[in-house]
Design a protein around this motif. Sequence first.
Motif, PDB file in Angstrom:
ATOM      1  N   TYR A   4       0.829  -1.207   0.000  1.00 51.01           N
ATOM      2  CA  TYR A   4       0.000   0.000   0.000  1.00 51.01           C
ATOM      3  C   TYR A   4       0.864   1.258   0.000  1.00 51.01           C
ATOM      4  CZ  TYR A   4      -3.060   3.651   1.833  1.00 51.01           C
ATOM      5  OH  TYR A   4      -3.737   4.828   2.014  1.00 51.01           O
ATOM      6  N   SER A   5       1.846   1.308   0.905  1.00 49.50           N
ATOM      7  CA  SER A   5       2.664   2.524   1.020  1.00 49.50           C
ATOM      8  C   SER A   5       3.501   2.745  -0.230  1.00 49.50           C
ATOM      9  CB  SER A   5       3.558   2.449   2.260  1.00 49.50           C
ATOM     10  OG  SER A   5       4.379   1.313   2.198  1.00 49.50           O
ATOM     11  N   LYS A   6       4.037   1.668  -0.794  1.00 47.90           N
ATOM     12  CA  LYS A   6       4.855   1.819  -2.008  1.00 47.90           C
ATOM     13  C   LYS A   6       3.990   2.234  -3.194  1.00 47.90           C
ATOM     14  CE  LYS A   6       8.795   0.171  -0.278  1.00 47.90           C
ATOM     15  NZ  LYS A   6      10.025   0.955  -0.136  1.00 47.90           N
ATOM     16  N   SER A   7       2.809   1.658  -3.297  1.00 45.66           N
ATOM     17  CA  SER A   7       1.918   2.000  -4.409  1.00 45.66           C
ATOM     18  C   SER A   7       1.482   3.454  -4.305  1.00 45.66           C
ATOM     19  CB  SER A   7       0.695   1.085  -4.412  1.00 45.66           C
ATOM     20  OG  SER A   7       1.093  -0.256  -4.504  1.00 45.66           O
ATOM     21  N   LEU A   8       1.160   3.863  -3.085  1.00 43.39           N
ATOM     22  CA  LEU A   8       0.742   5.250  -2.878  1.00 43.39           C
ATOM     23  C   LEU A   8       1.877   6.200  -3.246  1.00 43.39           C
ATOM     24  CD1 LEU A   8      -1.768   6.721  -1.825  1.00 43.39           C
ATOM     25  CD2 LEU A   8      -0.678   6.821   0.412  1.00 43.39           C
ATOM     26  N   MET A   9       3.075   5.823  -2.870  1.00 48.12           N
ATOM     27  CA  MET A   9       4.240   6.643  -3.198  1.00 48.12           C
ATOM     28  C   MET A   9       4.412   6.745  -4.716  1.00 48.12           C
ATOM     29  SD  MET A   9       8.175   5.750  -2.290  1.00 48.12           S
ATOM     30  CE  MET A   9       8.136   4.360  -3.418  1.00 48.12           C
ATOM     31  N   TYR A  10       4.187   5.627  -5.401  1.00 56.00           N
ATOM     32  CA  TYR A  10       4.311   5.612  -6.865  1.00 56.00           C
ATOM     33  C   TYR A  10       3.301   6.556  -7.493  1.00 56.00           C
ATOM     34  CZ  TYR A  10       3.735   3.890 -11.633  1.00 56.00           C
ATOM     35  OH  TYR A  10       3.617   3.804 -12.995  1.00 56.00           O
ATOM     36  N   ILE A  11       2.060   6.473  -7.029  1.00 54.11           N
ATOM     37  CA  ILE A  11       1.010   7.312  -7.605  1.00 54.11           C
ATOM     38  C   ILE A  11       1.283   8.781  -7.307  1.00 54.11           C
ATOM     39  CG2 ILE A  11      -1.425   7.902  -7.437  1.00 54.11           C
ATOM     40  CD1 ILE A  11      -2.019   4.970  -7.036  1.00 54.11           C
ATOM     41  N   LYS A  12       1.655   9.070  -6.087  1.00 51.69           N
ATOM     42  CA  LYS A  12       1.869  10.470  -5.702  1.00 51.69           C
ATOM     43  C   LYS A  12       3.048  11.093  -6.429  1.00 51.69           C
ATOM     44  CE  LYS A  12      -0.039  10.716  -1.025  1.00 51.69           C
ATOM     45  NZ  LYS A  12       0.301  10.787   0.413  1.00 51.69           N
ATOM     46  N   LYS A  13       4.172  10.413  -6.403  1.00 50.11           N
ATOM     47  CA  LYS A  13       5.386  11.016  -6.951  1.00 50.11           C
ATOM     48  C   LYS A  13       5.466  10.862  -8.469  1.00 50.11           C
ATOM     49  CE  LYS A  13       8.106  10.814  -2.760  1.00 50.11           C
ATOM     50  NZ  LYS A  13       8.104  12.266  -2.558  1.00 50.11           N
ATOM     51  N   ALA A  14       5.250   9.647  -8.957  1.00 45.30           N
ATOM     52  CA  ALA A  14       5.352   9.436 -10.396  1.00 45.30           C
ATOM     53  C   ALA A  14       4.148  10.037 -11.110  1.00 45.30           C
ATOM     54  CB  ALA A  14       5.450   7.954 -10.703  1.00 45.30           C
ATOM     55  N   GLY A  15       2.974   9.857 -10.526  1.00 43.34           N
ATOM     56  CA  GLY A  15       1.759  10.338 -11.166  1.00 43.34           C
ATOM     57  C   GLY A  15       1.789  11.825 -11.399  1.00 43.34           C
ATOM     58  N   THR A  16       2.287  12.563 -10.458  1.00 44.31           N
ATOM     59  CA  THR A  16       2.325  14.017 -10.599  1.00 44.31           C
ATOM     60  C   THR A  16       3.203  14.432 -11.774  1.00 44.31           C
ATOM     61  OG1 THR A  16       2.178  14.108  -8.212  1.00 44.31           O
ATOM     62  CG2 THR A  16       2.713  16.140  -9.332  1.00 44.31           C
ATOM     63  N   PHE A  17       4.386  13.854 -11.835  1.00 42.83           N
ATOM     64  CA  PHE A  17       5.307  14.239 -12.900  1.00 42.83           C
ATOM     65  C   PHE A  17       4.819  13.751 -14.261  1.00 42.83           C
ATOM     66  CE2 PHE A  17       8.175  14.273  -9.179  1.00 42.83           C
ATOM     67  CZ  PHE A  17       8.611  15.580  -9.304  1.00 42.83           C
ATOM     68  N   ILE A  18       4.354  12.516 -14.304  1.00 39.85           N
ATOM     69  CA  ILE A  18       3.924  11.982 -15.598  1.00 39.85           C
ATOM     70  C   ILE A  18       2.688  12.723 -16.082  1.00 39.85           C
ATOM     71  CG2 ILE A  18       2.984   9.933 -16.744  1.00 39.85           C
ATOM     72  CD1 ILE A  18       4.907   8.254 -15.221  1.00 39.85           C
ATOM     73  N   LEU A  19       1.810  13.060 -15.154  1.00 37.65           N
ATOM     74  CA  LEU A  19       0.619  13.816 -15.540  1.00 37.65           C
ATOM     75  C   LEU A  19       1.012  15.152 -16.155  1.00 37.65           C
ATOM     76  CD1 LEU A  19      -2.418  14.278 -15.548  1.00 37.65           C
ATOM     77  CD2 LEU A  19      -2.221  15.121 -13.201  1.00 37.65           C
ATOM     78  N   MET A  20       1.906  15.852 -15.491  1.00 37.87           N
ATOM     79  CA  MET A  20       2.345  17.150 -16.012  1.00 37.87           C
ATOM     80  C   MET A  20       3.042  16.987 -17.356  1.00 37.87           C
ATOM     81  SD  MET A  20       3.759  18.811 -12.472  1.00 37.87           S
ATOM     82  CE  MET A  20       4.490  20.217 -13.286  1.00 37.87           C
ATOM     83  N   ALA A  21       3.891  15.965 -17.440  1.00 33.19           N
ATOM     84  CA  ALA A  21       4.626  15.743 -18.688  1.00 33.19           C
ATOM     85  C   ALA A  21       3.668  15.374 -19.818  1.00 33.19           C
ATOM     86  CB  ALA A  21       5.655  14.640 -18.481  1.00 33.19           C
ATOM     87  N   SER A  22       2.654  14.563 -19.498  1.00 31.74           N
ATOM     88  CA  SER A  22       1.687  14.170 -20.524  1.00 31.74           C
ATOM     89  C   SER A  22       0.934  15.384 -21.040  1.00 31.74           C
ATOM     90  CB  SER A  22       0.707  13.147 -19.945  1.00 31.74           C
ATOM     91  OG  SER A  22       1.384  11.973 -19.595  1.00 31.74           O
ATOM     92  N   MET A  23       0.600  16.275 -20.128  1.00 32.79           N
ATOM     93  CA  MET A  23      -0.105  17.485 -20.544  1.00 32.79           C
ATOM     94  C   MET A  23       0.798  18.362 -21.420  1.00 32.79           C
ATOM     95  SD  MET A  23      -2.144  18.323 -17.016  1.00 32.79           S
ATOM     96  CE  MET A  23      -2.811  19.875 -17.593  1.00 32.79           C
ATOM     97  N   LEU A  24       2.080  18.379 -21.061  1.00 26.37           N
ATOM     98  CA  LEU A  24       3.026  19.162 -21.861  1.00 26.37           C
ATOM     99  C   LEU A  24       3.148  18.571 -23.257  1.00 26.37           C
ATOM    100  CD1 LEU A  24       5.216  21.368 -22.083  1.00 26.37           C
ATOM    101  CD2 LEU A  24       6.855  19.694 -21.218  1.00 26.37           C
ATOM    102  N   ILE A  25       3.269  17.239 -23.318  1.00 27.20           N
ATOM    103  CA  ILE A  25       3.354  16.573 -24.623  1.00 27.20           C
ATOM    104  C   ILE A  25       2.078  16.825 -25.427  1.00 27.20           C
ATOM    105  CG2 ILE A  25       3.413  14.318 -25.774  1.00 27.20           C
ATOM    106  CD1 ILE A  25       6.111  15.144 -24.756  1.00 27.20           C
ATOM    107  N   TRP A  26       0.938  16.775 -24.723  1.00 25.82           N
ATOM    108  CA  TRP A  26      -0.321  17.042 -25.416  1.00 25.82           C
ATOM    109  C   TRP A  26      -0.291  18.440 -26.040  1.00 25.82           C
ATOM    110  CZ3 TRP A  26      -3.439  21.186 -24.106  1.00 25.82           C
ATOM    111  CH2 TRP A  26      -4.620  21.301 -24.834  1.00 25.82           C
TER     112      TRP A  26
END
Length: 725
Positions: A509-531
């Motif tokens: 749970y803690s590792k998955s949450l960390m993945y979503i919080k840290k990776a999700g934020t950056f990938i989301l922003m990057a995806s929007m930039l690519i878009w």
Amino acid sequence: MQKIVIALVGQPNVGKSHLANAMSGSNLKIGNFAGVTVEKATARLKTEDFAIEFIDLPGLYSLEDFSADEKVTKDFLQKGEYDLILNVVDSTNLERNLMLTTELMELQRKMVIALNMDDEAIKEGIDIDAETMSKILSVPCVRVSSKIKTNIEMLINQVLHVTKNEFIAPKLVYSDEVEEQLQTIVRFLEDKHFTTPHFSNRQIAVGLLWQKREIYALMHEQPLYVELHPILNNALGHVYMYAQSEDIEEIINRQHGAFSAGLSAEVLHVTKVIRKNLTQTIDAILIHKLLGLPIFIFLMWGLFQLTFTLGRIPMDWIEASFGWLAETVGNTIDNEAMKSLIADGIIAGVGSVVMFLPNIMILFLGIALLETTGYMSRAAFLLDGFFHKFGLHGKSFVPLVTGFGCSVPAYMAARTLKNKKDRLLTMFIIGFMSCGARLPVYVLFAGAFFEENMAGNVLFGIYITGALLGLIAAKILRVSAFKGEDEPFVMEMPKYRLPSLKLLWFVVYSKSLMYIKKAGTFILMASMLIWFISSYPKNSLIEEEYTTKIEALQPSVTEEQSNSIEEVTKTVEEDKGTSLEEATKALENEKREKLMEHTYLGMIGRTIEPAFAPLGFDWKMSVATFSGLAAKEVIVSTLGVLYSLGDGVKEDDGSLRAIITANISFQSAMAFIVFVMVYLPCLAATAVFAKEAEETKYTVYLVIFTFATAWVLAFITYQGLMLLA
């Protein structure tokens, strides 16, 4: 003449008195400690300009004051005046004796370890690598025999040497979980610039975590204790959780026991051994010099099979769900720009993160199982010798394995390496371990250029090649950028035990949450930039041109438009013999390609194309590598857009494979795979690397290193295959 007081400490019957006699020339005197009836044996020796007094303290198994003897020894060690601890250890029973040694190391006093009874150990086929042990502990260790008086002079010289020189803190290592909490407390104290003349910040952290009264009394009086208290409680909570116990004494004993076992495994070589407990029986198989490695490889193979096959099922569901969500939400929005941003940018960006969550969870569950059962330490031990050949440590194994799932937690896992050079070296090669996000690219190209029955082997080869390239890169970095003497280490070897479901859930749970919080934020922003850069600027001329062509295909076309139909059929390769729907789709995709070429992303592709031309990349492949900086899975959808199939294609899409086969040469494709295998994992991982490396220059080095290595290897691949063709 300078006086030196030496405290001889050891378990009962390890030959302390005998050794004191051997060192002093048989002048041991017996008396009593002040105020108690406990015997006090002392001996004196004059050598060089020193008058050495040996105080033979009562034998004890630990520093817990269970008996009067133990209390006397503990009091003397904590409050008495002496210059050095001479820890006498029974070489024939090293692991059990080291339990006391670990407690003595926590006192942070000058120390020398006498590996006594060496003659008996040799007879029993026991060989202790004293030199390695000295390096591991940062404490001089000398093999001696008080019985036949071997190496006595050497031991005295070491005692004098340590006494005359500055104190070097011994290296006592706890489990990764405990070390992480200790570092949290130490960082807090350092941030507050807290210092005390009697204890280092690490000693304070250890004392607080082990709930030592004297440390608590000291810190409780400090103003910063108000802020420290919740941090300490949180640290204790984590330690309790990982230890599955709230008995701090039990936890301490386990830590010391694990360290002792690990140290023994590193330095002790036995030709004849009697295995007495379950852990030793299992270890006889799992860390067997012949069976150990194949068993480890099989377990890893099983874990990756589960990760990639079992994880595929929910992955498809999540992908379909986000596709449905994007379409449903998109249909409710009239504004095209807003619709594209939400559907193609935000929802697709979130989906690209969540889609890989099942793989991440399965991988972390497997790793947690290996860790909590105690096997991971054995795996690191098995690979330590192999890793050392490449300048790595056995402890590098855990972050490198984690890197096959995702580089973000892998960089964090490198915290367990204490030496900064070792940590940075490991972090520099984590990117060579192909993360899950690269898998879609591999699947796409393996399916396009190899027979179906060969694709699986190609995938396996790609992963193995990446790992081998990482090891070679580690060796090169070790002899160039991260030069330095190999530092031996000890891996704790806890007893095997069944993992608790509560602990497994907590880890996943803690590792998955960390993945979503840290990776999700950056990938989301990057995806929007690519878009954004793949959507703007808009080109109305192309839009109108293709709108006209598509309208001309419709059944209601007028006679005037019939000529346009003919024109269109010429421009579409398979127009003749295809349905109206297919012709329309082909035009739509062609429009996308034209529009993409004139967007910022397309312009970037054209700009960077010359740099990639020697690798056999056209501008579309160049753009795909650029978009892959956001996240590697974006490469597939980018290729889909650029090759006029739309952005909804998957790695197993037959039409994309066919077009790639038709438009990309085999040599270019192999160079592309190599480039993807090596260059920067993604922006999210890079940001985490920057945080963990602590210095900006290392992030710059990483970017330059990965791109330069990827370019050179891809160039060699392309040019080499061209020569062979």
